[in-house]
Design an enzyme around this catalytic site. Structure first.
Site, short mmCIF file in Angstrom:
data_model
loop_
_atom_site.label_atom_id
_atom_site.label_comp_id
_atom_site.label_asym_id
_atom_site.label_seq_id
_atom_site.Cartn_x
_atom_site.Cartn_y
_atom_site.Cartn_z
N ASP A 6 73.35 42.86 16.24
CA ASP A 6 74.82 42.48 15.57
C ASP A 6 75.51 41.74 16.48
O ASP A 6 75.48 41.66 17.72
CB ASP A 6 75.65 44.11 15.23
CG ASP A 6 76.72 43.63 14.40
OD1 ASP A 6 76.74 42.85 13.47
OD2 ASP A 6 77.51 44.73 14.41
N ASN A 30 73.66 43.89 3.37
CA ASN A 30 74.07 42.61 3.68
C ASN A 30 73.89 41.64 2.43
O ASN A 30 74.34 40.47 2.56
CB ASN A 30 73.03 42.09 4.62
CG ASN A 30 73.15 42.75 6.05
OD1 ASN A 30 72.37 42.76 6.81
ND2 ASN A 30 74.57 42.72 6.15
C1 IPE Z 1 73.91 45.77 10.57
O1 IPE Z 1 74.92 45.01 11.25
C2 IPE Z 1 73.01 45.25 10.00
C3 IPE Z 1 71.96 44.32 10.65
C4 IPE Z 1 72.15 44.14 12.02
C5 IPE Z 1 70.86 43.72 10.11
P1 IPE Z 1 76.27 44.63 9.90
O2 IPE Z 1 76.99 43.53 10.71
O3 IPE Z 1 75.63 44.49 8.71
O4 IPE Z 1 76.89 45.95 10.05
P2 IPE Z 1 78.36 46.57 9.74
O5 IPE Z 1 78.90 45.77 8.42
O6 IPE Z 1 79.27 45.85 11.02
O7 IPE Z 1 78.29 47.88 9.71
C1 IPE Z 2 74.11 40.41 12.62
O1 IPE Z 2 74.96 39.56 12.92
C2 IPE Z 2 73.05 39.57 11.64
C3 IPE Z 2 72.80 40.13 10.31
C4 IPE Z 2 73.42 41.22 10.02
C5 IPE Z 2 71.90 39.53 9.51
P1 IPE Z 2 76.14 39.44 11.75
O2 IPE Z 2 75.99 38.41 10.91
O3 IPE Z 2 76.43 40.81 11.35
O4 IPE Z 2 77.46 38.89 12.89
P2 IPE Z 2 78.91 39.74 12.89
O5 IPE Z 2 78.85 41.01 12.99
O6 IPE Z 2 79.51 39.20 11.49
O7 IPE Z 2 79.49 39.08 14.19
MG MG Z 3 77.45 42.61 11.97
#
Ligand code: IPE
Ligand code: IPE
Ligand code: MG
Length: 249
Positions: free
Chosen positions: A29, A77
């Site tokens: 993340d 997502n």
């Molecule tokens: C969790 O990250 C999913 C992945 C890393 C693929 P998110 O960014 O989607 O999670 P939340 O929304 O902060 O819970």
């Molecule tokens: C994790 O990084 C990757 C995926 C969930 C695909 P994020 O895209 O959630 O990055 P933040 O949490 O918005 O910084």
């Molecule tokens: Mg994230």
């Protein structure tokens, strides 16, 4: 070979080989925030996130950790802007195509878990090809959770088991933990010993809810693209300090 690959290839001396986790799971993340903090568009963060994952896979392999599972895309997502979702799907497909040869050379066995049938057809083809070609590799088991949601995984296992009961193939009283696990996407993969989440969030976001029952959880403030060997080393040191009691005294 990246610069990072030339350093710390050996297991750092302060880590005990016999206390290494057999399986590490990561919630990758913070790609978006990594990019934002540099005034860059989010997609650059996702690209750099791929590099971080490649480096971690190599590091696990170098240090003798047998399994790595990464959360790449959750069932939630899909709720992101279309351009971001499309970018990620194209990125996954491109990276898989580019990395297959190297994974073969390094004996990686790749597997995807999640509701794969809802992914774009061209990505599904690349996924099938990579799983098929690496099936007999006996190196690190690398699992990528894509369109993965633990609740959905548990529900589909319940449905599959219910069908077997309905068909008379299984008695309700025969359903034990082992039976249930055979119906999860992760069938045949041992439970993670260590779950790492980057970017400081204190939640599991629908990841491996069944499998992490006794995982040690490690959270770092580092954004995923910055998660390097030194960060992983720190996570493993913390893990080796834990007293895993499994409910006993
Ligand atoms: C969790 O990250 C999913 C992945 C890393 C693929 P998110 O960014 O989607 O999670 P939340 O929304 O902060 O819970
Ligand atoms: C994790 O990084 C990757 C995926 C969930 C695909 P994020 O895209 O959630 O990055 P933040 O949490 O918005 O910084
Ligand atoms: Mg994230």
């Amino acid at each position: 070979m990246t610069a990072q690959h030339t350093e710390l290839q050996e297991l750092p001396p302060d880590l005990k080989r016999e206390l290494l986790p057999k399986h590490v799971a990561v919630i990758c993340d913070g790609n978006g925030r990594w990019a934002k903090s540099r005034g860059l568009p989010r997609f650059i963060g996702h690209q750099r996130g791929v590099d971080a994952l490649k480096n971690l896979l190599r590091c696990c392999d170098d240090w003798g950790i047998g399994a790595l599972t990464a959360y790449a895309f959750s069932t939630e997502n899909w709720g992101r802007p279309t351009e971001e979702v499309d970018f990620l799907m194209t990125l996954f497909q491109r990276v898989l195509r580019q990395e297959l040869r190297e994974m073969m050379e390094e004996n990686v066995q790749i597997r995807f878990v999640g509701n794969l049938s809802a992914l774009p057809g061209s990505l599904q083809e690349e996924i099938s090809r990579s799983m098929e070609e690496t099936r007999n590799n006996r190196g690190i088991k690398f699992t990528v959770a894509t369109n993965y949601g633990a609740r959905q995984e548990i529900l589909q296992a319940c449905r599959a088991i219910a069908h077997k009961v309905q068909q008379g193939l299984l008695e309700p009283d025969e359903i034990d933990e082992a039976t249930f696990e055979r119906h999860l996407y992760t069938e045949g993969i041992c439970d993670p010993d260590l779950l790492i989440r980057t970017s400081g969030e204190m939640r599991v976001s629908n990841f491996l809810l069944w499998q992490i029952a006794y995982a040690e959880i490690y959270i770092t403030e580092a954004f995923w693209p910055d998660f390097n060997r030194n960060e992983f080393h720190r996570a493993l040191c913390a893990y080796q300090q834990r007293d895993r009691r499994f409910g006993k005294v």
